[in-house]
Design a protein around this motif. Structure first.
Motif, PDB file in Angstrom:
ATOM      1  N   ASP A  10      -3.606 -10.533   0.732  1.00 47.58           N
ATOM      2  CA  ASP A  10      -2.277  -9.923   0.716  1.00 47.58           C
ATOM      3  C   ASP A  10      -2.193  -9.041  -0.522  1.00 47.58           C
ATOM      4  N   ASP A  11      -1.576  -7.876  -0.388  1.00 48.72           N
ATOM      5  CA  ASP A  11      -1.505  -6.961  -1.527  1.00 48.72           C
ATOM      6  C   ASP A  11      -0.110  -6.910  -2.147  1.00 48.72           C
ATOM      7  N   ALA A  35      -7.226 -11.932  -2.379  1.00 51.92           N
ATOM      8  CA  ALA A  35      -7.865 -10.634  -2.140  1.00 51.92           C
ATOM      9  C   ALA A  35      -6.779  -9.635  -1.761  1.00 51.92           C
ATOM     10  N   GLY A  36      -6.929  -8.412  -2.221  1.00 49.72           N
ATOM     11  CA  GLY A  36      -5.919  -7.394  -1.955  1.00 49.72           C
ATOM     12  C   GLY A  36      -6.249  -6.473  -0.798  1.00 49.72           C
ATOM     13  N   GLU A  59      -0.583  -6.266   7.390  1.00 51.42           N
ATOM     14  CA  GLU A  59      -0.468  -4.852   7.053  1.00 51.42           C
ATOM     15  C   GLU A  59      -1.257  -4.430   5.815  1.00 51.42           C
ATOM     16  N   LEU A  60      -2.391  -5.020   5.569  1.00 53.50           N
ATOM     17  CA  LEU A  60      -3.241  -4.539   4.492  1.00 53.50           C
ATOM     18  C   LEU A  60      -3.679  -3.102   4.789  1.00 53.50           C
ATOM     19  N   PRO A  61      -3.866  -2.285   3.751  1.00 54.58           N
ATOM     20  CA  PRO A  61      -4.182  -0.863   3.974  1.00 54.58           C
ATOM     21  C   PRO A  61      -5.400  -0.620   4.858  1.00 54.58           C
ATOM     22  N   ASP A  62      -6.386  -1.517   4.796  1.00 52.05           N
ATOM     23  CA  ASP A  62      -7.607  -1.312   5.587  1.00 52.05           C
ATOM     24  C   ASP A  62      -7.703  -2.267   6.776  1.00 52.05           C
ATOM     25  N   SER A  85       3.318 -12.111   7.499  1.00 51.59           N
ATOM     26  CA  SER A  85       3.836 -10.747   7.568  1.00 51.59           C
ATOM     27  C   SER A  85       5.350 -10.729   7.403  1.00 51.59           C
ATOM     28  N   ALA A  86       5.851  -9.602   6.904  1.00 50.52           N
ATOM     29  CA  ALA A  86       7.299  -9.405   6.805  1.00 50.52           C
ATOM     30  C   ALA A  86       7.869  -8.920   8.124  1.00 50.52           C
TER      31      ALA A  86
END
Length: 210
Positions: A10-11, A35-36, A59-62, A85-86
């Protein structure tokens, strides 16, 4: 002696910190890693072989929809993965069930509810919001996705994101003939006849929300 490790992918710093603190209080026997990104999570999983749970931000960027989920699922084997998740729309919930997640945890819930859900998954259970009318469709999709091999799932996700056979082959390190064979098997298992039908069927898994 530790019971194993828990990985949070999660970032969002505040979410990470809150869950880490709660886990150390309620589940002190576990080492908690963070881990981000999907890439960072892959590195950590390759370094450690004692993970007991992955909490994965949808919803991580990658992530590319559930493509990141499939990558980490391939590395973790039978280790449970709970989506956190939100966004908890019916479509995402159905997709999480379909891909075989062990739970779906909304970030909008109180921390004690989140921790209770995590505990359920750690004990081998599953934790999802109440089943609604979409559950039957989700179950049918889950069974079809479950019938695919890990390689076929990755091919399917790449296909859904618009990649050509040549690009998919390069990413997986195989020949285009192998990709064509995978696609034939995918179409048969999903009960479709072409790329377009396959893409439409797995649309909820790609992050392409209507």
């Amino acid at each position: 002696m530790t019971l194993g490790r828990i990985l949070i992918a999660d970032d969002h710093p505040l979410i990470n910190e809150g869950i880490q603190i709660a886990l150390r209080v309620h589940h002190p026997g576990y080492v908690v890693d963070v881990a981000g990104s999907i890439a960072d999570a892959e590195v950590m999983i390759q370094q450690h072989n004692d993970y007991r749970l992955l909490l994965l931000d949808y919803e991580l960027p990658d992530s590319n929809g559930f493509n990141g989920f499939f990558k980490l699922q391939h590395l973790l084997g039978r280790v449970p993965i709970a989506i956190i998740s939100a966004h908890d729309s019916k479509q995402i919930l159905s997709a999480a069930r379909a891909v075989g997640a062990s739970g779906f945890i909304s970030k909008r819930q109180p921390l004690d509810v989140i921790v209770a859900a995590i505990g359920t998954v750690l004990r081998g259970g599953s934790s999802f919001p109440p089943i609604d009318a979409s559950a039957d469709d989700a179950e049918q999709l889950r069974k079809r996705i479950e019938s695919l091999s890990n390689a076929q799932r990755r091919v399917l996700m790449a296909l859904a994101h618009g990649d050509l056979n040549k690009q998919i082959a390069a990413e997986l390190g195989v020949t285009e003939a192998t990709i064509k064979a995978h696609l034939s098997a995918i179409f048969r298992k999903l009960g479709v006849t072409n790329r377009t039908q396959a893409i439409l069927m797995v649309r909820p898994l790609t992050g392409a929300m209507p």
